[in-house]
Scaffold this motif. Sequence first.
Motif, short mmCIF file in Angstrom:
data_model
loop_
_atom_site.label_atom_id
_atom_site.label_comp_id
_atom_site.label_asym_id
_atom_site.label_seq_id
_atom_site.Cartn_x
_atom_site.Cartn_y
_atom_site.Cartn_z
N ASP A 160 0.88 -1.36 0.00
CA ASP A 160 -0.01 -0.01 -0.05
C ASP A 160 0.93 1.18 0.06
OD1 ASP A 160 0.89 0.50 2.73
OD2 ASP A 160 -0.89 -0.61 3.47
N LEU A 161 0.34 2.48 0.32
CA LEU A 161 1.13 3.55 -0.17
C LEU A 161 2.12 3.69 1.11
CD1 LEU A 161 -2.11 6.30 -0.17
CD2 LEU A 161 -0.15 5.62 -2.09
N GLY A 162 2.00 2.89 2.44
CA GLY A 162 3.10 2.96 3.19
C GLY A 162 4.29 2.47 2.59
N HIS A 163 4.29 1.46 1.64
CA HIS A 163 5.41 0.78 1.18
C HIS A 163 6.11 1.43 0.05
CE1 HIS A 163 2.80 -2.40 3.13
NE2 HIS A 163 3.96 -2.64 3.88
N VAL A 164 5.59 2.61 -0.56
CA VAL A 164 5.84 2.92 -1.82
C VAL A 164 7.43 3.34 -1.66
CG1 VAL A 164 5.72 4.79 -3.28
CG2 VAL A 164 3.75 3.95 -2.59
N SER A 165 8.11 4.01 -0.72
CA SER A 165 9.15 4.03 -0.96
C SER A 165 10.29 2.90 -0.89
CB SER A 165 9.71 5.00 0.43
OG SER A 165 9.67 4.28 1.61
N GLU A 166 9.85 1.94 -0.39
CA GLU A 166 10.61 0.68 -0.66
C GLU A 166 10.39 0.01 -1.78
OE1 GLU A 166 10.49 -1.89 3.29
OE2 GLU A 166 8.73 -0.76 3.46
N MET A 167 9.15 0.18 -2.46
CA MET A 167 8.94 -0.08 -3.97
C MET A 167 9.64 0.67 -4.96
SD MET A 167 4.84 -0.43 -3.32
CE MET A 167 4.42 -1.14 -5.06
N ILE A 168 10.01 1.84 -4.57
CA ILE A 168 10.65 2.70 -5.52
C ILE A 168 12.26 2.32 -5.63
CG2 ILE A 168 11.44 5.19 -5.97
CD1 ILE A 168 8.84 5.91 -5.39
N ASP A 169 12.62 2.00 -4.25
CA ASP A 169 14.02 1.50 -4.03
C ASP A 169 14.40 0.20 -4.89
OD1 ASP A 169 14.42 3.92 -2.48
OD2 ASP A 169 14.24 2.59 -0.70
N LEU A 170 13.25 -0.82 -4.75
CA LEU A 170 13.57 -2.01 -5.35
C LEU A 170 13.46 -1.95 -7.00
CD1 LEU A 170 13.92 -5.12 -4.98
CD2 LEU A 170 11.45 -5.29 -4.76
N VAL A 171 12.66 -1.04 -7.34
CA VAL A 171 12.42 -0.69 -8.88
C VAL A 171 13.91 -0.18 -9.28
CG1 VAL A 171 11.26 0.55 -10.56
CG2 VAL A 171 9.92 -0.71 -8.93
N GLU A 172 14.49 0.94 -8.53
CA GLU A 172 15.70 1.39 -9.21
C GLU A 172 16.78 0.49 -8.84
OE1 GLU A 172 16.22 4.82 -9.74
OE2 GLU A 172 14.11 5.00 -10.05
N LEU A 173 16.83 -0.35 -8.02
CA LEU A 173 17.83 -1.41 -8.25
C LEU A 173 17.68 -2.38 -9.36
CD1 LEU A 173 20.23 -2.51 -6.55
CD2 LEU A 173 18.49 -3.91 -5.13
N THR A 174 16.76 -2.63 -9.65
CA THR A 174 16.40 -3.97 -10.48
C THR A 174 15.77 -3.50 -11.89
OG1 THR A 174 14.19 -4.11 -9.71
CG2 THR A 174 15.95 -5.31 -8.60
N CYS B 164 9.72 -7.80 -9.97
CA CYS B 164 11.37 -7.76 -9.56
C CYS B 164 11.57 -8.43 -8.36
CB CYS B 164 11.71 -6.31 -9.63
SG CYS B 164 10.67 -5.10 -8.62
N THR B 165 12.80 -8.86 -8.22
CA THR B 165 13.37 -9.41 -7.13
C THR B 165 14.71 -8.95 -6.78
OG1 THR B 165 12.09 -11.57 -7.52
CG2 THR B 165 14.04 -11.64 -5.78
N HIS B 166 14.90 -8.60 -5.46
CA HIS B 166 16.13 -8.08 -4.97
C HIS B 166 17.66 -8.98 -5.33
CE1 HIS B 166 19.78 -6.62 -2.44
NE2 HIS B 166 18.90 -5.47 -2.05
N PRO B 167 18.62 -8.74 -5.79
CA PRO B 167 19.47 -9.72 -6.20
C PRO B 167 19.97 -10.58 -5.23
CG PRO B 167 20.17 -7.33 -6.95
CD PRO B 167 18.87 -7.32 -6.06
N ASP B 168 19.91 -10.21 -3.58
CA ASP B 168 20.39 -11.17 -2.45
C ASP B 168 19.17 -12.14 -2.50
OD1 ASP B 168 22.12 -9.10 -2.16
OD2 ASP B 168 21.51 -8.37 -0.56
#
Length: 230
Positions: free
Chosen positions: A105-119, A163-167
């Motif tokens: 939800d909206l509370g996760h957006v910053s983490e979602m954007i970070d994962l998208v930027e990475l992958t 997307c999935t974090h490389p780790d």
Amino acid sequence: MEHILDNPIYHALISGHNHLAKGAEEVKYYSEDIAAFAGLKENSQENLDTLYQISPKDSLFVFFSKTPVEIPEKWKLLTHIDMFQLVFRGSEIPIADASGLTELDLGHVSEMIDLVELTKPGPFLIKTIELSNYTGIFADGKLASMAGHRFFPSPYREVSAVCTHPDYLGKGYAFKILQEQIKRILLRNEIPFLHVRNDNDGAVKLYQKLGFEIRTDMIAYVIKKEALEA
């Protein structure tokens, strides 16, 4: 006769996502904080000129085409991406195990954007989550994998931002999330489809294992509006 998936963005913006559309009759685009995509009824020089005229200053757009398009000089072509478009052809609704999945939800957006930027699965903006049904898996206290819905050229619904974090690769997270995404779409009597870079062999094989088939080639053009010199 043209299939609606030959022009999925335009058909999304005149059907399932018409409430999110800006623009004119033959030139549509999403609100700039939801998605950086434009859909043209025809990918013509005239329509690209219209998009330039009616869109905000410094706009950046992605549009899709099955065939190469000459980009007018007033636009800056940033890149183009060769893709496959795949459509779900499975005969049964997956028996998806939703345990361990989190509704994002909206509370996760910053983490979602970070994962998208990475992958780098594709554009994801501050309000992209409004396109619905984003689910994720958390591991070690951080977002490890996610996917959601994007274009809705009814009755087709696109699965996107896979997307999935490389780790955390190789743990089956994407497979589990995709099964849930497919199930949700089919239960609404819609048809899942998606896009993937044509050089991403691993992703293509995963999608095929889940029941998707390559329908056609597609090109994504990334263009930026720059001020014309006086």
